[in-house]
Design an enzyme around this catalytic site. Sequence first.
Site, PDB file in Angstrom:
ATOM      1  N   LYS A 128       0.865  -1.187   0.000  1.00 29.93           N
ATOM      2  CA  LYS A 128       0.000   0.000   0.000  1.00 29.93           C
ATOM      3  C   LYS A 128       0.899   1.234   0.000  1.00 29.93           C
ATOM      4  CE  LYS A 128      -3.804   1.957   2.741  1.00 29.93           C
ATOM      5  NZ  LYS A 128      -4.668   1.706   3.911  1.00 29.93           N
TER       6      LYS A 128
ATOM      7  N   SER B 130      -9.325   1.846   3.034  1.00 28.63           N
ATOM      8  CA  SER B 130      -8.491   2.603   2.133  1.00 28.63           C
ATOM      9  C   SER B 130      -7.448   1.769   1.384  1.00 28.63           C
ATOM     10  CB  SER B 130      -7.773   3.712   2.912  1.00 28.63           C
ATOM     11  OG  SER B 130      -7.034   3.141   3.942  1.00 28.63           O
TER      12      SER B 130
ATOM     13  N   SER C 177      -9.829  -0.574   6.993  1.00 29.70           N
ATOM     14  CA  SER C 177      -9.218  -0.380   5.670  1.00 29.70           C
ATOM     15  C   SER C 177      -8.505  -1.577   5.066  1.00 29.70           C
ATOM     16  CB  SER C 177      -8.254   0.808   5.716  1.00 29.70           C
ATOM     17  OG  SER C 177      -8.977   1.996   5.958  1.00 29.70           O
TER      18      SER C 177
END
Lengths: 73, 468
Positions: free
Chosen positions: B82, B157, B181
């Site tokens: 990420k 996210s 997330s």
Amino acid sequence: MLTDTVSLEKEFEACLARHGISIPGGRREVMFQAFVDFRALLAEMPSELESTLEPAYIFAPGRHSNEVFRNEK
Amino acid sequence: MKNNELENLTIAEVGRELRSGHLSPVELTQSYLERIKRYDASLHSVVLLTEERALEDARRAESELARGQDRGPMHGIPYGLKDIINSKGIRTTCQSRLLLDNVPGQDAEVARRLHEGGGVLLGKMTTHEFAIGGPSFDLPFPPARNPWNKDHFTGGSSSGSGAAVAAGFMPLALGTDTGGSIRLPAAYCGIAGIKPTYGRVSRRGVAPLSFSLDHIGPLAWRVEDCALALQVLAGYDASDPGSADQEVPNYQVQMTGDIRGLKIGYLRQFHDEGADPEMVAGMDAAIEKLVELGAEVSEVTLPSMRLFQAVQQTILSAEAFSIHAQHLRERPEQYCRNSFERMGMGCFVTGEDVINAQRVRRQLTAAVDAVFKDVDIIACASVLAPASRIEDVEVVPFRSQPPVTAPFNATGHPALSLCCGYSQAGLPLSLQLVGHYFDEATLFRAGYAYEQATDWRLRRPKLENTEI
């Protein structure tokens, strides 16, 4: 805590001013409503809590401070 | 071996093929790189493809495995990070204009562990700005799209991580989880994702959103691959003040398929109102399957979601604001609207609110632990409905309906999201399993048994060839 609209608006503006945050044009209404909803949510947290519920775990001497002292010697 | 054969292998199975010489890490990596180039233009899961680095990692793995050097289960296995996780010498933007030129000088601890473990870095994955603002169309990079239907939301996210694993671009991607997330993209993209116990995985080198709510964890197609990844990621790190000095067990040992006698508490209250009927039916069916497999299920309750929301939102708002206050004041135009507004909520939080929230947090944690006196796992919703269309996602400063994943960020208990079927429209359904502190092994045991007893993992999204 005062919950009438005039007081809430004053609190809203005061918070923004205190923190130096400017809301871009056209978003004030959305942010104000979010503020009102957020304050309403926070008001639901119990205010009378047992003394044993203190947030002592935020800082725990001996866990990291000893390492700091060791490094400083 | 063809890519569509590869996608049906677990990381452990791929590892065996690499060690036997039937598959080369370089061929494997090239296969994934080609797949990303062919299909990702419409999914936007990768914000930076690290092709040169990937091939370098793959060649290193190939030569090491050939001479019998084995770095462990991730040796030669491709993965994504990420883009809030620092990668040494490789741009890490947090999907923000503020950090477009940011090139970290050091790997985050999780990146270091994967690199030392012989993993192959394929790319930096799309995220919501600073793990909070999204899905947003006013950022330097477009939001990720759901491989099951690209008009639909991936969840966030860790949006790119979820999409990439579901699309078969990589067997593993890392995400972070402050309110859901990892679990939300896992749920919407039909894969497995685990938020470990707070402190289980080091946060060093990961851009913080909320110090005491942030967790790092893996997303993978299968639960057993999450377990294998966590084996590499977990462990004490003295440079992370929140890191837990707790022994890391062998997560594989309990994954036998046997869950006889496992006590599961089914928490209906989080999805009692407003949940999609197909999602509820999917969860109920998953619970029935767990009973068939020998688990003992009882109904449990917890304090109200509103109380969990109050605690989590207060702490998140205060901590995120404290991290970003200076830039929010001085460079507000550099943030996307959603990040600015959501983080800006922190200026409405008083010191009294924060301290109260921390105290109530202890009360809520005690309530969850009280339930855990009688059960091994709490099963509940991870989301209330399949993924919505991306333009229908509520992108507001304050959400009236919080994610049902957030309570377990407030309490720090480990929580796993896994696929439990598909809607009539072909979108994934999911279930969340929550465990005792540091008992990720029992979550893996239950999730593995469930996946072995169902055929959800045989179904893959059909992708659109967008290669130019």
